[in-house]
Design a protein around this motif. Structure first.
Motif, PDB file in Angstrom:
ATOM      1  N   LYS A 280      71.751  -1.820  23.519  1.00  0.00           N
ATOM      2  CA  LYS A 280      72.210  -2.451  22.282  1.00  0.00           C
ATOM      3  C   LYS A 280      71.702  -1.651  21.085  1.00  0.00           C
ATOM      4  CE  LYS A 280      72.311  -7.098  24.187  1.00  0.00           C
ATOM      5  NZ  LYS A 280      71.437  -8.279  24.366  1.00  0.00           N
TER       6      LYS A 280
ATOM      7  N   THR B 286      77.144  -1.735  21.399  1.00  0.00           N
ATOM      8  CA  THR B 286      76.522  -1.307  22.662  1.00  0.00           C
ATOM      9  C   THR B 286      77.002   0.085  23.006  1.00  0.00           C
ATOM     10  OG1 THR B 286      78.297  -2.256  23.969  1.00  0.00           O
ATOM     11  CG2 THR B 286      76.370  -3.639  23.598  1.00  0.00           C
TER      12      THR B 286
ATOM     13  N   GLY C 253      69.483  -3.793  19.693  1.00  0.00           N
ATOM     14  CA  GLY C 253      70.275  -3.823  18.466  1.00  0.00           C
ATOM     15  C   GLY C 253      69.606  -3.174  17.275  1.00  0.00           C
TER      16      GLY C 253
END
Lengths: 737, 331
Positions: free
Chosen positions: A7, A22, A558
C-alpha cells in the motif's frame, strides 16, 4: 510468495492525494534475481563506477602505491636458457651507496633453466640505484645444453628440462581403428596446426609493495587476481599476520593468479631482512620472460568426413608447449562430436618460463586448430562451413545454444554474401568470412562473504575482499545493492580489494562474477529485510512484509518516507547484514560463436579485419555495458592472436627475441575492425555465468577461416603474417601451374 | 641506463665542442652523443646499447628547428625539426608529397611529436639481436651476425657485408630519391654532401650506419626544387605503429607526352642502407608507365636480391610496392 501487494500513497502530479494506492512487487522470501526483463539496474547498460578515476588517472594501481621510507627492489635474471651458476659476486653491488641489501636467489653451483629466471635480488633507496646494484652483481655461468622449440624437444636425445622429461602422454581411443575409419571417408584432411607461446601483456606489470617495518603485522599490496592469496604467501616470508590489499589492477588475464609471485616473494624477503618496506615491480622484459606464458601448441590431425556432412572420425595428437610448466591444451574434437575419436595429449617441456593460465587456458589454441580443420573438411566436401558445423554439434543444450548463436552471428556478419570461391574475384583485394565456436564453464563457487552496512545517516556501504580484475566488479557490486534497496547507483558505496573485508575467491576460470554476485545479492536481500523490520513501525505497518523500498523511498501502509528519514530507525552502530553464496543464483556453461570478415591484399599479404562479431551467452547479465566490453576485448585479443602475436625464440641462443612491445606486436587502433558484440538473449537461464574468458576463444579461428575464404591460403600457424600469406600464394600458383 | 652528464648546446659550434674529446681508439658506443627528440637514443641507453658519458642537447640551438625556403624553390630543413612539423609544413605537402607521406608513416603520433629529422636519419637498426643487450653481435663488436643464420624475417635481402641489418629510416630513402643533400658539422667546420653518400654499409664499417665521425652532427637537410612527382609507399605488418618490412620512395619526372624523363627509386627495409636501384630507373626513361613497364622495373629492382632463410617474401612484396608507386605517380 512471488508477488505481494504494497500500500503506497496515491500520487497526482507528483504530490500525494491523501488516498491510498497499491502496487504489486516481486518478493520471493529469499534472495532471487527475479524476472530477467524486470531489472531496474542489472541487465542494463551501466557505466563503470570507477570510469572517472581510471580515465583521469586518479585511480591508484599497485604501481602507484608509495609508503613512507619505502625501498625499491630489483631482480637479476638469467641471460641463458640453461646454465650452471659457477659464481655470484655481490661485493661490488654492496659497495654502491644507497644499496641496502643483496640476496642471492640461486646459489653458486645451482642451475637456471630458463632465460629470465631470477638469480639475485637487490634493495636500494631508488629504483635507479637498485638497477645499478643489480648490474654490479657479477654472475658467472657455465652454459648447458638447452631446448626451446617443440621440434627440437621432440627429437631423440633432446636435452632434459628441469627434473625430467615430463612428457607422459595420455591416449584415448584406438588409433589404428580411428585412422582406418578416417581413410574410408569421402574427404580426408591430414594437417598440422601450430600456435606460439603467447603473452598476457598486462599494461601493469607484476608489482608488490611489502609494507613491513619489523612490527607485529604487515600490509602487502599486490597487483593480483586473488586478494586472499596474499596473506598465506606473505606471512610465510614475513612471519607476521598480513593484510593483503589489491588496489585497481592493470590487467591479469590469468598471469596474476599465483599468490604474490616472484617479485612478491623477494620484496618480502628484502623487507624482512631490512625491517623496511620494499616495492618491487617487474620490468616489461621480465614480464615477458619470467611471469608465465600462455602455452604454445602443436596439433597433428587426421580427420575424415562424409559428403552428407558427418564428421566420421578424427585422430589427434596434441602437444602443449608450456616451457617448464604443463601447457595444458583443451581436448579435441573440442566442440564437436565424431563417431570415432582418438586423442593423445602430451606436454612438451622446453627451457622457457612456466605456462600459467591465460584467458581461457588451452582453449583458443585448441579452437583455432579444430575450427581450421572443420573448415578444411567443409570446403573439401563442398558444404557451407556453418551448415557443416551445425551437423556435428552435440545433440543437447550445448548444441542448441550453438545453433542459435551460429544463426545470430551469420546474420550479423552477412554470411549469405560471403565470397563463394576462396581466392576468387578480380583484383588483388579479396574479401572473405569465417566462423568458429567455443565453450567455457564460468560457474560460481561458495567462496565469497559480503557485508552490507546501512548507517543511520542513510549511507550504504557494501564490502567484499574481492579484487576487480578490470571486469567491472565494483559496478555490479554497487548495482545489486542499489537495485535491492530501491536506491540510485550514487547512494551506495562499495569497498573491495582487501583481506580486511569478507572472504572472496581468486579470479580464475571466469568464476568471479558467478561467485560474488550471488553473495552480494544475498547480503543486499538480508539488509533489506532487516531494514524493513526497523522501518515498519515508522510507517505504521504491521510487519516487514508490508514494507517496500523503491525510488529512494520506504513505503507501506499507504505511507511513504524518504530513505534518509527511514534510516533514522537504524541503531547508532548501523545495520549490518552478511551474505553468502547462493547456488541457485549462479550457473555454469558458456557458449560463444565468432564471425570475422577480412580483406586480404594478395600482392602484399596484408590482412585487414573489417568486421568481427561475437555472440556470447552468460545467463543473467549483470551489466550489459561491461559484458559488451568483455566481448569486444575478447575479439580484440583473439584478433591479436590470429594476426600479430607470438613469442619468437632463437633456437641456437635459447633466448626470446621479442620481449618488448615494439617487437611483440599487439594490434593497435588502426587494426580495429567494426566490432559487434552480441549478448545471446536467447539464453533463458536466469543465473549468473562468467563470460570473460569464453569471449576470447573462437575469434582467432574465425579470422583464420576468413583469411582462407578470402584468398584461398590456409595458414596453419598463427600469427597469420604477410610472409606466410605471400608464401602460401606462391605455393598455390605453383600447384595450379 | 648509466649515469651521464647533460649539456645544453647554445650553438652548433658549442655542440661540436661539447661532443669532444673523441678517443679514436675508444668504443663508438661509449662516446658522447647528441640528442634531439631522444626517441631512439634514450631507449638505446636504457638497453645499454650505447653508454654515453655525456649527452649534448641540440634542441637548445636556436634556429635548428626551422624549415626555410632555399630561395630557389627548395627547402632547408633543420636537424631538430620534428617529424610532425615536417609533414604539417605546407611547402613540404605541396612540393614534396612523398616526403610528407614518409613522415606520416613513421612510428606513432606521440613519437612523431618529439622525434626529429636528424634523429630519424641517425637512428640505429631494429634488428632483434642488435637490440638485445645480452647478444654480443657483430654490430656491437662481437664475432657474428646472429640474424644471418637465425630469425631473419625482418632482415636484409640485399647483401652489403657481414651484418644483415636493414636501415630503419623512412625519411632517408625519400630524401635520397629527392636528391637531397645533408650538412654535417664537426671540428673542422661544415660540409654538405649528397644524402646518398651519407649512409654506409657494414662492408665499410660494421659498427656504424653512416659516415658521421664521432663528435660530428647533422645540422640540416636540403631538398632541391623539383617538378617531379613523388610518393612513399611503406609496408608495415602493423599499421598502427611499425617499421617498414619494405618501402619504396619514388620520384618521377614526366615529359609532356607522359613519358618518363627521370626516375628515382630508393628502397627501404631491404638493405643496410637506403637501396638505390638505378637499373630499374633507367628502364623507365622514355617510356610511359604501364602495368607492364612498372612490373618490369620492379623485377629489375629486385634482380640482385639474395634473401635469407625467412625473408624471401620481401621480394614479391617490394616488387608490388614499386609497381604500385609508379602507377600511382602516373595517375
Amino acid at each position: 510468495m512471488a508477488t505481494k501487494t504494497i500500500k503506497v500513497p496515491k500520487m497526482l502530479n507528483g504530490a500525494p492525494t491523501g488516498e491510498v494506492d497499491t502496487i504489486q512487487v516481486e518478493d520471493y522470501g529469499v534472495a532471487t534475481w527475479g524476472p530477467k526483463t524486470k531489472h531496474r539496474l542489472l541487465n542494463t547498460h551501466l557505466p563503470r563506477v570507477d570510469a572517472p578515476n581510471k580515465t583521469t588517472g586518479t585511480a591508484i594501481y599497485t604501481h602507484d602505491v608509495k609508503v613512507p621510507g619505502m625501498l625499491h627492489g630489483r631482480l637479476v635474471t638469467s641471460i641463458h636458457a640453461h646454465a650452471r651458476i659457477t659464481s655470484i659476486d655481490i661485493s661490488a653491488a654492496q659497495k654502491i651507496p644507497g644499496v641496502k641489501a643483496v640476496l642471492p636467489i640461486v646459489a653458486a653451483g645451482g642451475e637456471v633453466i630458463y632465460e629470465g629466471q631470477a638469480v639475485a635480488a637487490v634493495a636500494a633507496t631508488t629504483p635507479e640505484i637498485a638497477l645499478d646494484g643489480a648490474r654490479a652483481i657479477v654472475v658467472k655461468y657455465q652454459v648447458l645444453p638447452h631446448v626451446v622449440t617443440v621440434d627440437d624437444a621432440l627429437k631423440p636425445g633432446a636435452p632434459t628440462v628441469g627434473r625430467g622429461p615430463g612428457r607422459g602422454g595420455n591416449g584415448q581411443g584406438n588409433q589404428q581403428q580411428v585412422e582406418a575409419a578416417v581413410a574410408a571417408c569421402d574427404a580426408v584432411v591430414e594437417a598440422e596446426y601450430r600456435t606460439p607461446i603467447l603473452h598476457h601483456c598486462c599494461l601493469e606489470t607484476h608489482a608488490v609493495v611489502a609494507d613491513f617495518r619489523g612490527g607485529p603485522n604487515a600490509t602487502v599490496y599486490v597487483s593480483t587476481q586473488a586478494t586472499f592469496g596474499i596473506p598465506g604467501d606473505a606471512q610465510r616470508e614475513l612471519g607476521v599476520p598480513v593484510t593483503g590489499v589489491v588496489t585497481h589492477m592493470g590487467g591479469g588475464f590469468g598471469s596474476k593468479g599465483g599468490g604474490i609471485g616472484v617479485v612478491g616473494q623477494w620484496a618480502c624477503r628484502l623487507a624482512k631482512q631490512l625491517n623496511t618496506p620494499v616495492k618491487m615491480v617487474n620490468t616489461r622484459r621480465e614480464e615477458f620472460l619470467m611471469t608465465g606464458n600462455g602455452p604454445g601448441s602443436l596439433h597433428k590431425f587426421k580427420a575424415g568426413a562424409n559428403k552428407n556432412g558427418t564428421l566420421v572420425a578424427i585422430s589427434t595428437i596434441q602437444y602443449g608447449m608450456g616451457g617448464i610448466g604443463n601447457g595444458g591444451i583443451a581436448a579435441q574434437p573440442y566442440s564437436y562430436v565424431a563417431q570415432n575419436v582418438f586423442r593423445q595429449s602430451t606436454s612438451v617441456n622446453t627451457h622457457e618460463d612456466s605456462s600459467v593460465p591465460m584467458r581461457a587456458p588451452g582453449h583458443p589454441q585448441a579452437c583455432f586448430a579444430m575450427e581450421s580443420l572443420m573448415d578444411e573438411l567443409a570446403y573439401k566436401i563442398g558444404m557451407d562451413p556453418v551448415e557443416f558445423r551445425k551437423k556435428n554439434l552435440p545433440n543437447n543444450a550445448n548444441g542448441t545454444a550453438w545453433h542459435r548463436q551460429l544463426d545470430a552471428g551469420a546474420k550479423a556478419i552477412g554470411w549469405a554474401n560471403r565470397n563463394a570461391t576462396p581466392g576468387g574475384g578480380a583484383g588483388p583485394l579479396k574479401r572473405g568470412m569465417g566462423c568458429a565456436i567455443g565453450s567455457w564453464g564460468g560457474g560460481g563457487r561458495a567462496q565469497c562473504v559480503v557485508d552490507v552496512k546501512i548507517s543511520q545517516d542513510g549511507s550504504v556501504l557494501v564490502t567484499s575482499g574481492s579484487q576487480d580484475l578490470g571486469t567491472g566488479t565494483r559496478t555490479y557490486v554497487r548495482a545489486i545493492v542499489a537495485e535491492e534497496l530501491g536506491l540510485d547507483m550514487t547512494a551506495v558505496v562499495e569497498k573491495i580489494g582487501s583481506t580486511a573485508y569478507g572472504n572472496a575467491g581468486g579470479s580464475g576460470g571466469s568464476t568471479t562474477t558467478a561467485s560474488l554476485a550471488p553473495a552480494v545479492k544475498d547480503a543486499a536481500y538480508n539488509a533489506r529485510i532487516a531494514l524493513a523490520k526497523l522501518v515498519a513501525p515508522l510507517l505504521g505497518a504491521a510487519s516487514a512484509d508490508e514494507v517496500w523500498f523503491d525510488k529512494g523511498q520506504a513505503m507501506g501502509n499507504g505511507k511513504s518516507i524518504p530513505w534518509k528519514q527511514a534510516c533514522a530507525a537504524v541503531p547508532a552502530a548501523g545495520l549490518s547484514a552478511r551474505g553468502q553464496f547462493v547456488g541457485a543464483l549462479s550457473g555454469n556453461g558458456a557458449h560463444g560463436a565468432s564471425f570475422a570478415e577480412v580483406e586480404v591484399d594478395t600482392d602484399t599479404g596484408h590482412v585487414r579485419v573489417t568486421k568481427m562479431c561475437h555472440v556470447q551467452d552468460g545467463g543473467l547479465i549483470m551489466n550489459r555495458l561491461t559484458a559488451e566490453s568483455q566481448i569486444n576485448g575478447g575479439m580484440i585479443q583473439s584478433l591479436g592472436m590470429a594476426l600479430f602475436e607470438g613469442r619468437v625464440m632463437d633456437p641456437a641462443l635459447g633466448i626470446m627475441l621479442n620481449p618488448a612491445f615494439n617487437d611483440y606486436k599487439l594490434p593497435g587502433a588502426m587494426e580495429m575492425p567494426e566490432l559487434i558484440p552480441i549478448i545471446d538473449d536467447g539464453d533463458e537461464r536466469n543465473v549468473v555465468i562468467g563470460i570473460a574468458e569464453p569471449a576470447n576463444i573462437p575469434g582467432c579461428g574465425a579470422v583464420a577461416n576468413a583469411v582462407f575464404n578470402a584468398c584461398g591460403v590456409r595458414v596453419r600457424e598463427t600469427p597469420i603474417t604477410p610472409d606466410k600469406i605471400l608464401n602460401g600464394l606462391i605455393e598455390l600458383r605453383r600447384a595450379k601451374a | 641506463m648509466n649515469n651521464f652528464e647533460w649539456a645544453n648546446a647554445s650553438s652548433i659550434e658549442s655542440a661540436v665542442k661539447l661532443l669532444q674529446p673523441v678517443d679514436p681508439q675508444g668504443d663508438p658506443d661509449e662516446m658522447a652523443r647528441p640528442i634531439g627528440g631522444g626517441q631512439d637514443l634514450l631507449t638505446s641507453m636504457k638497453e645499454y646499447l650505447v653508454r654515453p658519458p655525456r649527452v649534448v642537447n641540440l634542441k637548445t640551438i636556436a634556429g635548428l628547428d626551422q624549415i626555410k625556403p632555399d630561395g630557389k624553390g627548395g627547402l632547408r630543413i633543420g636537424a631538430t625539426v620534428t617529424i610532425t612539423d615536417l609533414y604539417e609544413n605546407a611547402d613540404v605537402q605541396a612540393k614534396f608529397p612523398g616526403l610528407a607521406e614518409a613522415a606520416t608513416s613513421i612510428a606513432s603520433p606521440q613519437i612523431r611529436n618529439v622525434g626529429t629529422v636528424g634523429g630519424n636519419l641517425c637512428q640505429r637498426p631494429r634488428c632483434w639481436y642488435f637490440r638485445l643487450e645480452s647478444v654480443q653481435c657483430i654490430k656491437k663488436g662481437g664475432p657474428v651476425c646472429y640474424a644471418a643464420g637465425g630469425q631473419n624475417k625482418y632482415n636484409a635481402i640485399f647483401n652489403t657485408g657481414p651484418s644483415k641489418i636493414v636501415h630503419p629510416s623512412d625519411l632517408a630513402p625519400m630524401l635520397i630519391a629527392l636528391g637531397a643533400t645533408v650538412t654535417i658539422f664537426g671540428t673542422e667546420g661544415a660540409r654538405t654532401i649528397p644524402m646518398d653518400t651519407f649512409f654506409t654499409t657494414p662492408n665499410q664499417d660494421v659498427r656504424k650506419e653512416n659516415i658521421l665521425k664521432d663528435g660530428e652532427i647533422v645540422t640540416e637537410v636540403q631538398v632541391p626544387a623539383t617538378t617531379a612527382r613523388s610518393t612513399y609507399l611503406k609496408f608495415k605488418e602493423r599499421e598502427s605503429y611499425d617499421f617498414a618490412l619494405s618501402a619504396v620512395a619514388a620520384v618521377v619526372e614526366f615529359a609532356l607526352d607522359k613519358t618518363v624523363r627521370n626516375a628515382r627509386l630508393v628502397l627501404g627495409g631491404v638493405a643496410s642502407i637506403p637501396w638505390h636501384v638505378p637499373a630499374a630507373e633507367k628502364s623507365l626513361i622514355g617510356k610511359t608507365i604501364t602495368e607492364d613497364n612498372a612490373a618490369a622495373a620492379a623485377t629489375l629492382a629486385l634482380a640482385n636480391a639474395k634473401p635469407l632463410e625467412f625473408n624471401a617474401y620481401k621480394v614479391p612484396l617490394t616488387e608490388t610496392l614499386i609497381r604500385r608507386a609508379l602507377l600511382k605517380l602516373n595517375a
